[in-house]
Design a protein around this motif. Structure first.
Motif, PDB file in Angstrom:
ATOM      1  N   GLY A   1     -57.023 -17.203-116.158  1.00 50.25           N
ATOM      2  CA  GLY A   1     -57.730 -18.320-116.769  1.00 50.25           C
ATOM      3  C   GLY A   1     -58.711 -17.756-117.776  1.00 50.25           C
ATOM      4  N   LEU A   2     -59.396 -18.622-118.480  1.00 49.40           N
ATOM      5  CA  LEU A   2     -60.307 -18.160-119.523  1.00 49.40           C
ATOM      6  C   LEU A   2     -61.464 -17.340-118.957  1.00 49.40           C
ATOM      7  CD1 LEU A   2     -60.920 -18.046-122.515  1.00 49.40           C
ATOM      8  CD2 LEU A   2     -62.109 -20.249-122.277  1.00 49.40           C
ATOM      9  N   ASP A   3     -62.020 -17.758-117.836  1.00 50.25           N
ATOM     10  CA  ASP A   3     -63.125 -16.978-117.258  1.00 50.25           C
ATOM     11  C   ASP A   3     -62.681 -15.561-116.920  1.00 50.25           C
ATOM     12  OD1 ASP A   3     -64.984 -19.044-117.474  1.00 50.25           O
ATOM     13  OD2 ASP A   3     -64.435 -19.867-115.518  1.00 50.25           O
ATOM     14  N   ARG A   4     -61.489 -15.426-116.412  1.00 49.74           N
ATOM     15  CA  ARG A   4     -60.967 -14.091-116.088  1.00 49.74           C
ATOM     16  C   ARG A   4     -60.694 -13.302-117.368  1.00 49.74           C
ATOM     17  NH1 ARG A   4     -61.319  -9.584-113.935  1.00 49.74           N
ATOM     18  NH2 ARG A   4     -59.397  -8.555-113.335  1.00 49.74           N
ATOM     19  N   PHE A   5     -60.255 -13.982-118.445  1.00 49.85           N
ATOM     20  CA  PHE A   5     -60.061 -13.293-119.723  1.00 49.85           C
ATOM     21  C   PHE A   5     -61.354 -12.625-120.170  1.00 49.85           C
ATOM     22  CE2 PHE A   5     -60.565 -13.168-124.312  1.00 49.85           C
ATOM     23  CZ  PHE A   5     -59.501 -12.346-124.667  1.00 49.85           C
ATOM     24  N   TRP A   6     -62.480 -13.364-120.056  1.00 50.85           N
ATOM     25  CA  TRP A   6     -63.757 -12.776-120.486  1.00 50.85           C
ATOM     26  C   TRP A   6     -64.049 -11.490-119.717  1.00 50.85           C
ATOM     27  CZ3 TRP A   6     -63.762 -14.926-124.702  1.00 50.85           C
ATOM     28  CH2 TRP A   6     -63.776 -16.297-124.922  1.00 50.85           C
ATOM     29  N   GLN A   7     -63.749 -11.470-118.425  1.00 49.54           N
ATOM     30  CA  GLN A   7     -63.962 -10.265-117.624  1.00 49.54           C
ATOM     31  C   GLN A   7     -63.023  -9.144-118.068  1.00 49.54           C
ATOM     32  OE1 GLN A   7     -63.199 -11.862-113.738  1.00 49.54           O
ATOM     33  NE2 GLN A   7     -65.315 -12.521-113.437  1.00 49.54           N
TER      34      GLN A   7
ATOM     35  N   HIS B   1     -48.491 -10.079-122.434  1.00 47.06           N
ATOM     36  CA  HIS B   1     -49.196 -11.235-122.985  1.00 47.06           C
ATOM     37  C   HIS B   1     -48.552 -12.559-122.604  1.00 47.06           C
ATOM     38  CE1 HIS B   1     -46.064 -10.903-126.051  1.00 47.06           C
ATOM     39  NE2 HIS B   1     -46.334 -12.162-126.343  1.00 47.06           N
ATOM     40  N   GLU B   2     -47.259 -12.550-122.280  1.00 47.20           N
ATOM     41  CA  GLU B   2     -46.604 -13.808-121.889  1.00 47.20           C
ATOM     42  C   GLU B   2     -47.199 -14.348-120.590  1.00 47.20           C
ATOM     43  OE1 GLU B   2     -44.738 -15.831-123.530  1.00 47.20           O
ATOM     44  OE2 GLU B   2     -44.461 -14.525-125.256  1.00 47.20           O
ATOM     45  N   ALA B   3     -47.624 -13.465-119.690  1.00 47.65           N
ATOM     46  CA  ALA B   3     -48.294 -13.920-118.468  1.00 47.65           C
ATOM     47  C   ALA B   3     -49.606 -14.615-118.831  1.00 47.65           C
ATOM     48  CB  ALA B   3     -48.537 -12.755-117.515  1.00 47.65           C
ATOM     49  N   SER B   4     -50.338 -14.059-119.774  1.00 49.41           N
ATOM     50  CA  SER B   4     -51.573 -14.691-120.237  1.00 49.41           C
ATOM     51  C   SER B   4     -51.278 -16.000-120.957  1.00 49.41           C
ATOM     52  CB  SER B   4     -52.321 -13.774-121.200  1.00 49.41           C
ATOM     53  OG  SER B   4     -52.782 -12.621-120.563  1.00 49.41           O
ATOM     54  N   ARG B   5     -50.221 -16.015-121.739  1.00 54.11           N
ATOM     55  CA  ARG B   5     -49.859 -17.237-122.464  1.00 54.11           C
ATOM     56  C   ARG B   5     -49.645 -18.387-121.471  1.00 54.11           C
ATOM     57  NH1 ARG B   5     -47.819 -17.964-127.579  1.00 54.11           N
ATOM     58  NH2 ARG B   5     -47.248 -15.772-127.763  1.00 54.11           N
ATOM     59  N   ARG B   6     -49.003 -18.082-120.346  1.00 52.63           N
ATOM     60  CA  ARG B   6     -48.788 -19.118-119.328  1.00 52.63           C
ATOM     61  C   ARG B   6     -50.107 -19.526-118.668  1.00 52.63           C
ATOM     62  NH1 ARG B   6     -44.380 -15.846-118.728  1.00 52.63           N
ATOM     63  NH2 ARG B   6     -45.275 -14.675-116.983  1.00 52.63           N
ATOM     64  N   ALA B   7     -50.923 -18.533-118.295  1.00 50.76           N
ATOM     65  CA  ALA B   7     -52.191 -18.824-117.614  1.00 50.76           C
ATOM     66  C   ALA B   7     -53.176 -19.556-118.521  1.00 50.76           C
ATOM     67  CB  ALA B   7     -52.818 -17.527-117.100  1.00 50.76           C
ATOM     68  N   LEU B   8     -53.083 -19.303-119.805  1.00 53.79           N
ATOM     69  CA  LEU B   8     -53.987 -19.911-120.782  1.00 53.79           C
ATOM     70  C   LEU B   8     -53.279 -21.014-121.562  1.00 53.79           C
ATOM     71  CD1 LEU B   8     -55.592 -16.593-122.078  1.00 53.79           C
ATOM     72  CD2 LEU B   8     -56.565 -18.203-120.412  1.00 53.79           C
ATOM     73  N   GLY B   9     -52.332 -21.649-120.911  1.00 54.50           N
ATOM     74  CA  GLY B   9     -51.521 -22.683-121.537  1.00 54.50           C
ATOM     75  C   GLY B   9     -52.189 -24.049-121.541  1.00 54.50           C
ATOM     76  N   HIS B  10     -51.356 -25.065-121.572  1.00 53.43           N
ATOM     77  CA  HIS B  10     -51.873 -26.427-121.725  1.00 53.43           C
ATOM     78  C   HIS B  10     -52.744 -26.885-120.557  1.00 53.43           C
ATOM     79  CE1 HIS B  10     -48.751 -26.582-124.908  1.00 53.43           C
ATOM     80  NE2 HIS B  10     -49.767 -27.169-125.517  1.00 53.43           N
ATOM     81  N   ASP B  11     -52.440 -26.468-119.323  1.00 52.40           N
ATOM     82  CA  ASP B  11     -53.293 -26.872-118.191  1.00 52.40           C
ATOM     83  C   ASP B  11     -54.714 -26.337-118.356  1.00 52.40           C
ATOM     84  OD1 ASP B  11     -51.170 -28.224-117.046  1.00 52.40           O
ATOM     85  OD2 ASP B  11     -50.707 -26.641-115.596  1.00 52.40           O
ATOM     86  N   GLU B  12     -54.832 -25.058-118.704  1.00 51.33           N
ATOM     87  CA  GLU B  12     -56.159 -24.466-118.923  1.00 51.33           C
ATOM     88  C   GLU B  12     -56.826 -25.112-120.138  1.00 51.33           C
ATOM     89  OE1 GLU B  12     -59.313 -21.503-118.198  1.00 51.33           O
ATOM     90  OE2 GLU B  12     -57.933 -22.718-117.027  1.00 51.33           O
TER      91      GLU B  12
END
Length: 128
Positions: free
Chosen positions: A14-20, A63-74
């Motif tokens: 998720g975005l919070d985890r991206f920042w970390q 990056h595809e894993a991130s693309r899914r985690a940071l997709g439309h739901d997020e």
């Protein structure tokens, strides 16, 4: 010599985890490299751990894993948060973006991040 900062996209849930993840990639354990989109853009401009000459690359593996985690739901979650803080004159635009995201359309949080990197550090992103 070019500095390379590696993000493991499988760690981005998720975005919070991206920042970390990006903070640690650039500045080590517990490191900071933004905690919102504006701060992230500022950090990419230099002075927050990247070389002063701007000679760095962000290598975003899996990056595809991130693309899914940071997709439309997020994206919907983040736009819901933005709606709560938006000035009344901006709410219709944010709501429209939120409605598109809820329908699985439009840019996602992943797209926002990639766009910011490309705008602030052109040519320095490698998606793998």
């Amino acid at each position: 010599m070019t500095a390379t900062y590696v993000i493991d996209g499988r760690e981005v849930t998720g975005l919070d985890r991206f920042w970390q993840v990006i903070g640690e990639a650039v500045n080590g354990p517990g490191g900071y490299f933004g905690t919102n989109l504006d701060a992230f853009a500022d950090c990419l401009s230099g002075g927050y751990g990247t070389p002063p000459d701007g000679d760095f690359v962000i290598e975003w593996r899996h990056h595809e894993a991130s693309r899914r985690a940071l997709g439309h739901d997020e994206t919907v979650r983040r736009l819901d948060e933005r709606l709560q803080k938006a000035h009344p004159s901006n709410r219709p635009a944010v709501q429209a973006d939120r409605d598109r995201a809820a329908a699985g359309e439009g840019p996602t949080v992943f797209d926002w991040l990639v766009d910011i990197i490309e705008a602030q550090a052109p040519g320095r992103l490698r998606l793998e």
